[in-house]
Design a protein around this motif. Sequence first.
Motif, PDB file in Angstrom:
ATOM      1  N   MET A   1       1.385 -22.899   6.643  1.00  0.00           N
ATOM      2  CA  MET A   1       0.621 -21.802   6.068  1.00  0.00           C
ATOM      3  C   MET A   1       1.562 -20.823   5.388  1.00  0.00           C
ATOM      4  SD  MET A   1      -2.183 -19.336   7.941  1.00  0.00           S
ATOM      5  CE  MET A   1      -1.053 -18.106   8.559  1.00  0.00           C
ATOM      6  N   LYS A   2       1.168 -20.296   4.254  1.00  0.00           N
ATOM      7  CA  LYS A   2       2.016 -19.389   3.496  1.00  0.00           C
ATOM      8  C   LYS A   2       1.615 -17.928   3.725  1.00  0.00           C
ATOM      9  CE  LYS A   2       3.612 -22.283  -0.311  1.00  0.00           C
ATOM     10  NZ  LYS A   2       3.767 -22.352  -1.780  1.00  0.00           N
ATOM     11  N   ALA A   3       2.647 -17.069   3.715  1.00  0.00           N
ATOM     12  CA  ALA A   3       2.431 -15.623   3.767  1.00  0.00           C
ATOM     13  C   ALA A   3       3.328 -14.979   2.722  1.00  0.00           C
ATOM     14  CB  ALA A   3       2.744 -15.078   5.153  1.00  0.00           C
ATOM     15  N   PHE A   4       2.819 -13.969   2.068  1.00  0.00           N
ATOM     16  CA  PHE A   4       3.529 -13.309   0.964  1.00  0.00           C
ATOM     17  C   PHE A   4       3.802 -11.857   1.347  1.00  0.00           C
ATOM     18  CE2 PHE A   4       1.114 -16.831  -0.613  1.00  0.00           C
ATOM     19  CZ  PHE A   4       1.999 -17.464  -1.475  1.00  0.00           C
ATOM     20  N   TYR A   5       5.039 -11.425   1.113  1.00  0.00           N
ATOM     21  CA  TYR A   5       5.447 -10.081   1.538  1.00  0.00           C
ATOM     22  C   TYR A   5       5.986  -9.291   0.355  1.00  0.00           C
ATOM     23  CZ  TYR A   5      10.230 -11.903   1.304  1.00  0.00           C
ATOM     24  OH  TYR A   5      11.413 -12.462   0.864  1.00  0.00           O
ATOM     25  N   SER A   6       5.873  -7.971   0.474  1.00  0.00           N
ATOM     26  CA  SER A   6       6.401  -7.091  -0.567  1.00  0.00           C
ATOM     27  C   SER A   6       7.097  -5.879   0.043  1.00  0.00           C
ATOM     28  CB  SER A   6       5.269  -6.623  -1.500  1.00  0.00           C
ATOM     29  OG  SER A   6       4.234  -6.006  -0.769  1.00  0.00           O
ATOM     30  N   ASP A   7       7.480  -5.962   1.313  1.00  0.00           N
ATOM     31  CA  ASP A   7       8.011  -4.787   2.001  1.00  0.00           C
ATOM     32  C   ASP A   7       9.415  -4.398   1.557  1.00  0.00           C
ATOM     33  OD1 ASP A   7      10.098  -5.926   4.182  1.00  0.00           O
ATOM     34  OD2 ASP A   7       8.404  -7.291   3.997  1.00  0.00           O
ATOM     35  N   ARG A   8      10.089  -5.236   0.769  1.00  0.00           N
ATOM     36  CA  ARG A   8      11.399  -4.831   0.251  1.00  0.00           C
ATOM     37  C   ARG A   8      11.258  -3.757  -0.827  1.00  0.00           C
ATOM     38  NH1 ARG A   8      14.949  -7.564  -2.221  1.00  0.00           N
ATOM     39  NH2 ARG A   8      13.672  -9.190  -3.168  1.00  0.00           N
ATOM     40  N   PHE A   9      10.043  -3.559  -1.313  1.00  0.00           N
ATOM     41  CA  PHE A   9       9.783  -2.577  -2.362  1.00  0.00           C
ATOM     42  C   PHE A   9       9.007  -1.424  -1.724  1.00  0.00           C
ATOM     43  CE2 PHE A   9      10.098  -6.824  -3.932  1.00  0.00           C
ATOM     44  CZ  PHE A   9      11.069  -6.709  -4.915  1.00  0.00           C
ATOM     45  N   VAL A  10       9.746  -0.562  -1.034  1.00  0.00           N
ATOM     46  CA  VAL A  10       9.138   0.451  -0.179  1.00  0.00           C
ATOM     47  C   VAL A  10       9.106   1.785  -0.902  1.00  0.00           C
ATOM     48  CG1 VAL A  10       9.383   1.723   1.978  1.00  0.00           C
ATOM     49  CG2 VAL A  10       9.811  -0.733   1.929  1.00  0.00           C
ATOM     50  N   LEU A  11       7.976   2.471  -0.779  1.00  0.00           N
ATOM     51  CA  LEU A  11       7.845   3.787  -1.395  1.00  0.00           C
ATOM     52  C   LEU A  11       8.723   4.795  -0.672  1.00  0.00           C
ATOM     53  CD1 LEU A  11       5.002   2.333  -1.895  1.00  0.00           C
ATOM     54  CD2 LEU A  11       4.108   4.619  -2.156  1.00  0.00           C
ATOM     55  N   PRO A  12       9.432   5.630  -1.409  1.00  0.00           N
ATOM     56  CA  PRO A  12      10.099   6.767  -0.768  1.00  0.00           C
ATOM     57  C   PRO A  12       9.074   7.857  -0.480  1.00  0.00           C
ATOM     58  CG  PRO A  12      10.550   6.759  -3.137  1.00  0.00           C
ATOM     59  CD  PRO A  12       9.704   5.545  -2.853  1.00  0.00           C
ATOM     60  N   LEU A  13       8.750   8.041   0.785  1.00  0.00           N
ATOM     61  CA  LEU A  13       7.716   9.004   1.170  1.00  0.00           C
ATOM     62  C   LEU A  13       8.345  10.247   1.791  1.00  0.00           C
ATOM     63  CD1 LEU A  13       5.051   6.634   2.777  1.00  0.00           C
ATOM     64  CD2 LEU A  13       5.058   7.611   0.468  1.00  0.00           C
ATOM     65  N   PRO A  14       7.698  11.391   1.643  1.00  0.00           N
ATOM     66  CA  PRO A  14       8.215  12.612   2.275  1.00  0.00           C
ATOM     67  C   PRO A  14       8.254  12.476   3.793  1.00  0.00           C
ATOM     68  CG  PRO A  14       6.452  13.103   0.702  1.00  0.00           C
ATOM     69  CD  PRO A  14       6.469  11.625   0.878  1.00  0.00           C
ATOM     70  N   ALA A  15       9.158  13.187   4.425  1.00  0.00           N
ATOM     71  CA  ALA A  15       9.243  13.181   5.885  1.00  0.00           C
ATOM     72  C   ALA A  15       7.907  13.617   6.472  1.00  0.00           C
ATOM     73  CB  ALA A  15      10.353  14.121   6.345  1.00  0.00           C
ATOM     74  N   GLY A  16       7.460  12.894   7.506  1.00  0.00           N
ATOM     75  CA  GLY A  16       6.213  13.244   8.165  1.00  0.00           C
ATOM     76  C   GLY A  16       4.962  12.712   7.500  1.00  0.00           C
ATOM     77  N   HIS A  17       5.111  11.931   6.403  1.00  0.00           N
ATOM     78  CA  HIS A  17       3.935  11.350   5.750  1.00  0.00           C
ATOM     79  C   HIS A  17       3.210  10.433   6.731  1.00  0.00           C
ATOM     80  CE1 HIS A  17       1.472   9.206   2.801  1.00  0.00           C
ATOM     81  NE2 HIS A  17       1.799  10.118   1.918  1.00  0.00           N
ATOM     82  N   ARG A  18       1.866  10.493   6.701  1.00  0.00           N
ATOM     83  CA  ARG A  18       1.118   9.774   7.734  1.00  0.00           C
ATOM     84  C   ARG A  18       0.951   8.289   7.465  1.00  0.00           C
ATOM     85  NH1 ARG A  18      -5.240  11.615   7.182  1.00  0.00           N
ATOM     86  NH2 ARG A  18      -5.497  11.230   4.949  1.00  0.00           N
ATOM     87  N   PHE A  19       1.343   7.813   6.285  1.00  0.00           N
ATOM     88  CA  PHE A  19       1.186   6.382   6.023  1.00  0.00           C
ATOM     89  C   PHE A  19       2.319   5.617   6.694  1.00  0.00           C
ATOM     90  CE2 PHE A  19       1.369   2.395   3.737  1.00  0.00           C
ATOM     91  CZ  PHE A  19       0.025   2.048   3.650  1.00  0.00           C
ATOM     92  N   PRO A  20       2.006   4.592   7.520  1.00  0.00           N
ATOM     93  CA  PRO A  20       3.034   3.886   8.311  1.00  0.00           C
ATOM     94  C   PRO A  20       3.718   2.779   7.507  1.00  0.00           C
ATOM     95  CG  PRO A  20       0.874   3.056   8.878  1.00  0.00           C
ATOM     96  CD  PRO A  20       0.643   4.141   7.851  1.00  0.00           C
ATOM     97  N   MET A  21       4.513   3.165   6.523  1.00  0.00           N
ATOM     98  CA  MET A  21       5.116   2.193   5.621  1.00  0.00           C
ATOM     99  C   MET A  21       5.971   1.159   6.358  1.00  0.00           C
ATOM    100  SD  MET A  21       5.058   1.398   2.443  1.00  0.00           S
ATOM    101  CE  MET A  21       4.333   2.893   1.786  1.00  0.00           C
ATOM    102  N   GLN A  22       6.562   1.575   7.459  1.00  0.00           N
ATOM    103  CA  GLN A  22       7.471   0.685   8.184  1.00  0.00           C
ATOM    104  C   GLN A  22       6.762  -0.534   8.765  1.00  0.00           C
ATOM    105  OE1 GLN A  22       9.275   2.462  11.633  1.00  0.00           O
ATOM    106  NE2 GLN A  22      11.012   1.042  11.668  1.00  0.00           N
ATOM    107  N   LYS A  23       5.438  -0.462   8.912  1.00  0.00           N
ATOM    108  CA  LYS A  23       4.746  -1.564   9.595  1.00  0.00           C
ATOM    109  C   LYS A  23       4.889  -2.877   8.837  1.00  0.00           C
ATOM    110  CE  LYS A  23      -0.011  -1.360   7.772  1.00  0.00           C
ATOM    111  NZ  LYS A  23      -1.444  -1.342   8.123  1.00  0.00           N
TER     112      LYS A  23
END
Length: 319
Positions: A1-23
């Motif tokens: 089964m294939k899975a596609f990722y794009s997490d190497r292209f991460v948004l620079p977010l302000p400190a304390g931003h509520r979006f959990p980009m690290q997930k």
Amino acid sequence: MKAFYSDRFVLPLPAGHRFPMQKYYLLRERVLAELPEVKLDEAPVAADSELARVHAADYIERVATGALDAREQREIGFPWSPEMVERARRSVGATIAACHAARQGGFAVNLAGGTHHSYASRGAGFCVFNDAAVAARALQAEALRRGERTPRIAIVDLDVHQGNGTAAIFQDDPSVFTLSLHGTSNYPFSKEISDLDVALPDGCGDDAYSEALSGALSTMFERFEPAMLIYLAGADPHVDDRLGRLALSVDGLARRDSLVFSAAAGRALPVAITMAGGYGRDIDVTVDIHLQTIQLAAVAFGARRDSSTPDTLRSAKFI
């Protein structure tokens, strides 16, 4: 089964931003370590021509060049950056690629995606471009080029928030069925009309949710015969999600995924899966839920591969 990722292209977010980009990075690491049967590929970039099947040309241009006004950028919820644009394009590209891979093998996954709040001419709710909508249109355009009939696609949206952008994009389009189970009192507070909306009360738990989903899937298949499912498997119906307001357990979310995968398997339908929302107070629990979805898909994929040849995995409705 294939899975596609794009997490190497991460948004620079302000400190304390509520979006959990690290997930997204954490999820890819878990898939790599724990699911050797899942092949990881980097997401391709969605081209302007692909985005333009859904999105207004001037909106695509303003996103690409950073010309969105302050209100538009606030509604999206991310500050503009080249990385934002890159990630948005690759999130769409990953869902298109997952749809292609699912057609060949039965199941495939975008480790991000589910950007269902994006409308044709504006973004919203952490969503820039609508990946499921663009992927559905890509499949239909390719069928048209091959001289085939237009495939009918069901978008099954089980994020805790209504898929308002997707509903608006496909309103009055009989070739795409939009199903959304969501919290009735949650964002977006002004809802659109999906082909089938199931609004759930705050605190809805495992049994009530499973009953509602079973009924919704039965109704969808009575009213619509899809060639493929695009499944938004949000982790945010979980009881401990900061933005959720429902009360599903981890086991209840497994029941949810299994209901979708069983319904698809029983009809030999390919399934492209996106992760959609997940804002748990403990990010590791959010990642656990996303990983569980992929584990269950891998099991369903293996069962289908054991009982079918690649040719039979292609829905006859695509031919």
